[in-house]
Scaffold this motif. Structure first.
Motif, mmCIF file in Angstrom:
data_model
loop_
_atom_site.group_PDB
_atom_site.id
_atom_site.type_symbol
_atom_site.label_atom_id
_atom_site.label_comp_id
_atom_site.label_asym_id
_atom_site.label_seq_id
_atom_site.Cartn_x
_atom_site.Cartn_y
_atom_site.Cartn_z
ATOM 1 N N LYS A 17 -7.419 -30.145 -4.008
ATOM 2 C CA LYS A 17 -8.188 -29.682 -2.853
ATOM 3 C C LYS A 17 -9.492 -30.469 -2.764
ATOM 4 C CE LYS A 17 -5.641 -26.096 -1.600
ATOM 5 N NZ LYS A 17 -4.887 -26.083 -0.374
ATOM 6 N N TRP A 18 -10.043 -30.517 -1.560
ATOM 7 C CA TRP A 18 -11.376 -31.063 -1.305
ATOM 8 C C TRP A 18 -12.299 -29.875 -1.085
ATOM 9 C CZ3 TRP A 18 -12.729 -36.310 -0.841
ATOM 10 C CH2 TRP A 18 -11.672 -37.213 -0.902
ATOM 11 N N ILE A 19 -13.382 -29.814 -1.838
ATOM 12 C CA ILE A 19 -14.318 -28.697 -1.725
ATOM 13 C C ILE A 19 -15.749 -29.222 -1.800
ATOM 14 C CG2 ILE A 19 -12.687 -27.029 -2.715
ATOM 15 C CD1 ILE A 19 -14.227 -27.222 -5.350
ATOM 16 N N GLY A 20 -16.703 -28.340 -1.511
ATOM 17 C CA GLY A 20 -18.095 -28.660 -1.776
ATOM 18 C C GLY A 20 -18.322 -28.578 -3.273
ATOM 19 N N VAL A 21 -19.573 -28.585 -3.697
ATOM 20 C CA VAL A 21 -19.865 -28.524 -5.128
ATOM 21 C C VAL A 21 -20.414 -27.140 -5.484
ATOM 22 C CG1 VAL A 21 -20.201 -30.994 -5.402
ATOM 23 C CG2 VAL A 21 -22.152 -29.569 -4.825
ATOM 24 N N GLY A 22 -20.137 -26.719 -6.692
ATOM 25 C CA GLY A 22 -20.602 -25.411 -7.137
ATOM 26 C C GLY A 22 -19.759 -24.919 -8.285
ATOM 27 N N GLY A 23 -19.939 -23.640 -8.599
ATOM 28 C CA GLY A 23 -19.177 -23.088 -9.710
ATOM 29 C C GLY A 23 -19.619 -21.691 -10.071
ATOM 30 N N HIS A 24 -19.175 -21.270 -11.237
ATOM 31 C CA HIS A 24 -19.395 -19.906 -11.715
ATOM 32 C C HIS A 24 -20.796 -19.703 -12.299
ATOM 33 C CE1 HIS A 24 -15.235 -18.532 -11.263
ATOM 34 N NE2 HIS A 24 -14.929 -19.801 -11.496
ATOM 35 N N PHE A 25 -21.307 -18.518 -12.074
ATOM 36 C CA PHE A 25 -22.593 -18.123 -12.657
ATOM 37 C C PHE A 25 -22.478 -18.108 -14.174
ATOM 38 C CE2 PHE A 25 -23.339 -16.973 -8.473
ATOM 39 C CZ PHE A 25 -24.420 -16.140 -8.245
ATOM 40 N N GLU A 26 -23.560 -18.474 -14.849
ATOM 41 C CA GLU A 26 -23.689 -18.268 -16.283
ATOM 42 C C GLU A 26 -24.486 -16.988 -16.500
ATOM 43 O OE1 GLU A 26 -25.310 -21.808 -18.070
ATOM 44 O OE2 GLU A 26 -23.413 -22.894 -17.799
ATOM 45 N N GLU A 27 -24.398 -16.439 -17.678
ATOM 46 C CA GLU A 27 -25.073 -15.182 -18.011
ATOM 47 C C GLU A 27 -26.557 -15.227 -17.626
ATOM 48 O OE1 GLU A 27 -25.375 -11.348 -19.248
ATOM 49 O OE2 GLU A 27 -23.518 -12.510 -19.352
ATOM 50 N N TYR A 87 -20.544 -34.671 4.791
ATOM 51 C CA TYR A 87 -20.714 -33.758 3.656
ATOM 52 C C TYR A 87 -20.264 -34.481 2.393
ATOM 53 C CZ TYR A 87 -21.230 -29.541 6.576
ATOM 54 O OH TYR A 87 -21.669 -28.591 7.461
ATOM 55 N N LEU A 88 -20.941 -34.187 1.290
ATOM 56 C CA LEU A 88 -20.504 -34.680 -0.011
ATOM 57 C C LEU A 88 -19.381 -33.760 -0.479
ATOM 58 C CD1 LEU A 88 -20.846 -36.671 -2.329
ATOM 59 C CD2 LEU A 88 -22.545 -35.085 -3.312
ATOM 60 N N MET A 89 -18.178 -34.310 -0.548
ATOM 61 C CA MET A 89 -17.001 -33.519 -0.899
ATOM 62 C C MET A 89 -16.496 -33.922 -2.273
ATOM 63 S SD MET A 89 -16.622 -31.561 1.736
ATOM 64 C CE MET A 89 -14.971 -30.881 1.550
ATOM 65 N N LEU A 90 -15.950 -32.953 -2.982
ATOM 66 C CA LEU A 90 -15.394 -33.164 -4.313
ATOM 67 C C LEU A 90 -13.881 -33.014 -4.231
ATOM 68 C CD1 LEU A 90 -15.686 -33.515 -7.370
ATOM 69 C CD2 LEU A 90 -16.173 -31.065 -7.531
ATOM 70 N N HIS A 91 -13.164 -34.106 -4.488
ATOM 71 C CA HIS A 91 -11.704 -34.075 -4.514
ATOM 72 C C HIS A 91 -11.284 -33.721 -5.936
ATOM 73 C CE1 HIS A 91 -7.667 -36.285 -3.648
ATOM 74 N NE2 HIS A 91 -7.568 -34.974 -3.527
ATOM 75 N N ARG A 92 -10.769 -32.509 -6.112
ATOM 76 C CA ARG A 92 -10.496 -31.961 -7.448
ATOM 77 C C ARG A 92 -9.178 -32.514 -7.992
ATOM 78 N NH1 ARG A 92 -14.002 -27.403 -8.852
ATOM 79 N NH2 ARG A 92 -12.523 -27.178 -10.533
ATOM 80 N N VAL A 93 -9.278 -33.598 -8.750
ATOM 81 C CA VAL A 93 -8.082 -34.267 -9.263
ATOM 82 C C VAL A 93 -8.140 -34.545 -10.767
ATOM 83 C CG1 VAL A 93 -7.478 -35.365 -7.064
ATOM 84 C CG2 VAL A 93 -9.031 -36.539 -8.627
ATOM 85 N N LYS A 94 -9.193 -34.124 -11.463
ATOM 86 C CA LYS A 94 -9.351 -34.524 -12.864
ATOM 87 C C LYS A 94 -9.038 -33.438 -13.891
ATOM 88 C CE LYS A 94 -12.745 -38.153 -12.011
ATOM 89 N NZ LYS A 94 -14.094 -38.650 -12.314
ATOM 90 N N LYS A 95 -9.071 -32.180 -13.516
ATOM 91 C CA LYS A 95 -8.878 -31.106 -14.494
ATOM 92 C C LYS A 95 -7.445 -30.579 -14.464
ATOM 93 C CE LYS A 95 -11.973 -27.825 -14.827
ATOM 94 N NZ LYS A 95 -12.951 -26.783 -14.475
ATOM 95 N N GLU A 96 -6.903 -30.303 -15.648
ATOM 96 C CA GLU A 96 -5.602 -29.652 -15.743
ATOM 97 C C GLU A 96 -5.771 -28.167 -15.448
ATOM 98 O OE1 GLU A 96 -2.558 -31.012 -16.313
ATOM 99 O OE2 GLU A 96 -3.565 -32.960 -16.182
ATOM 100 N N HIS A 97 -4.740 -27.548 -14.929
ATOM 101 C CA HIS A 97 -4.739 -26.104 -14.656
ATOM 102 C C HIS A 97 -5.943 -25.690 -13.812
ATOM 103 C CE1 HIS A 97 -1.568 -26.099 -17.595
ATOM 104 N NE2 HIS A 97 -2.377 -26.592 -18.506
ATOM 105 N N ASP A 98 -6.187 -26.421 -12.751
ATOM 106 C CA ASP A 98 -7.325 -26.186 -11.863
ATOM 107 C C ASP A 98 -6.827 -25.462 -10.619
ATOM 108 O OD1 ASP A 98 -9.568 -26.322 -10.242
ATOM 109 O OD2 ASP A 98 -9.810 -28.489 -10.389
ATOM 110 N N ILE A 99 -7.371 -24.288 -10.344
ATOM 111 C CA ILE A 99 -6.972 -23.543 -9.143
ATOM 112 C C ILE A 99 -7.227 -24.361 -7.881
ATOM 113 C CG2 ILE A 99 -9.165 -22.327 -8.839
ATOM 114 C CD1 ILE A 99 -7.441 -19.857 -8.016
ATOM 115 N N ASN A 100 -8.181 -25.298 -7.960
ATOM 116 C CA ASN A 100 -8.527 -26.163 -6.828
ATOM 117 C C ASN A 100 -7.827 -27.521 -6.878
ATOM 118 O OD1 ASN A 100 -10.560 -24.522 -5.416
ATOM 119 N ND2 ASN A 100 -11.697 -24.733 -7.321
ATOM 120 N N LYS A 101 -6.826 -27.677 -7.738
ATOM 121 C CA LYS A 101 -6.152 -28.967 -7.927
ATOM 122 C C LYS A 101 -5.748 -29.581 -6.584
ATOM 123 C CE LYS A 101 -4.081 -31.979 -10.719
ATOM 124 N NZ LYS A 101 -4.848 -32.905 -11.477
#
Length: 128
Positions: A31-41, A15-29
């Motif tokens: 963590k290793w997760i798949g890719v995705g995110g929040h819906f836009e309007e 699986y292509l995994m994203l190791h969340r290490v670049k953003k400050e104040h990241d709830i996923n800090k």
């Protein structure tokens, strides 16, 4: 209430995994997760999926499989509910780009248990 997508992109039993290490104040800090995110309007789940995968990986999904909706209820944010549309794909094109949210890495499925995943991710990953 939050609406999000999450996609596990597959290749060569990995699986292509994203190791969340670049953003400050990241709830996923960290963590290793798949890719995705929040819906836009005004986005449909599929629109969000395609946009998030393209933005985070540079890849275009040619087809994908919908696995279901995962409901998260936060015990830290006064019971805030998030509905996550879970997808996978092994049919994609393009070249990987650098992601501003973390490091992308192909991880063998047999090695996922060694990563710092959310506890709930272990549950749905074994059924995918």
């Amino acid at each position: 209430m939050g609406l999000t997508t999450l996609c596990y992109i597959e290749k060569d039993d990995s699986y292509l995994m994203l190791h969340r290490v670049k953003k400050e104040h990241d709830i996923n800090k960290d963590k290793w997760i798949g890719v995705g995110g929040h819906f836009e309007e005004g986005e449909s789940p599929e629109d969000c999926l395609m946009r998030e995968v393209r933005e985070e990986t540079g890849l275009t999904l040619n087809s994908f499989h919908f696995h279901g909706i995962v409901t998260f209820i936060s015990d830290q944010d006064d019971g805030v509910v998030e509905y996550m549309c879970l997808y996978s794909s092994d049919d994609f094109s393009g070249e990987l780009i650098s992601c501003n949210e973390g490091n992308l890495e192909w991880v063998k499925k047999s090695k996922l248990h060694q990563l710092n995943l959310w506890e709930g991710d272990y549950l749905f990953l074994k059924y995918m």
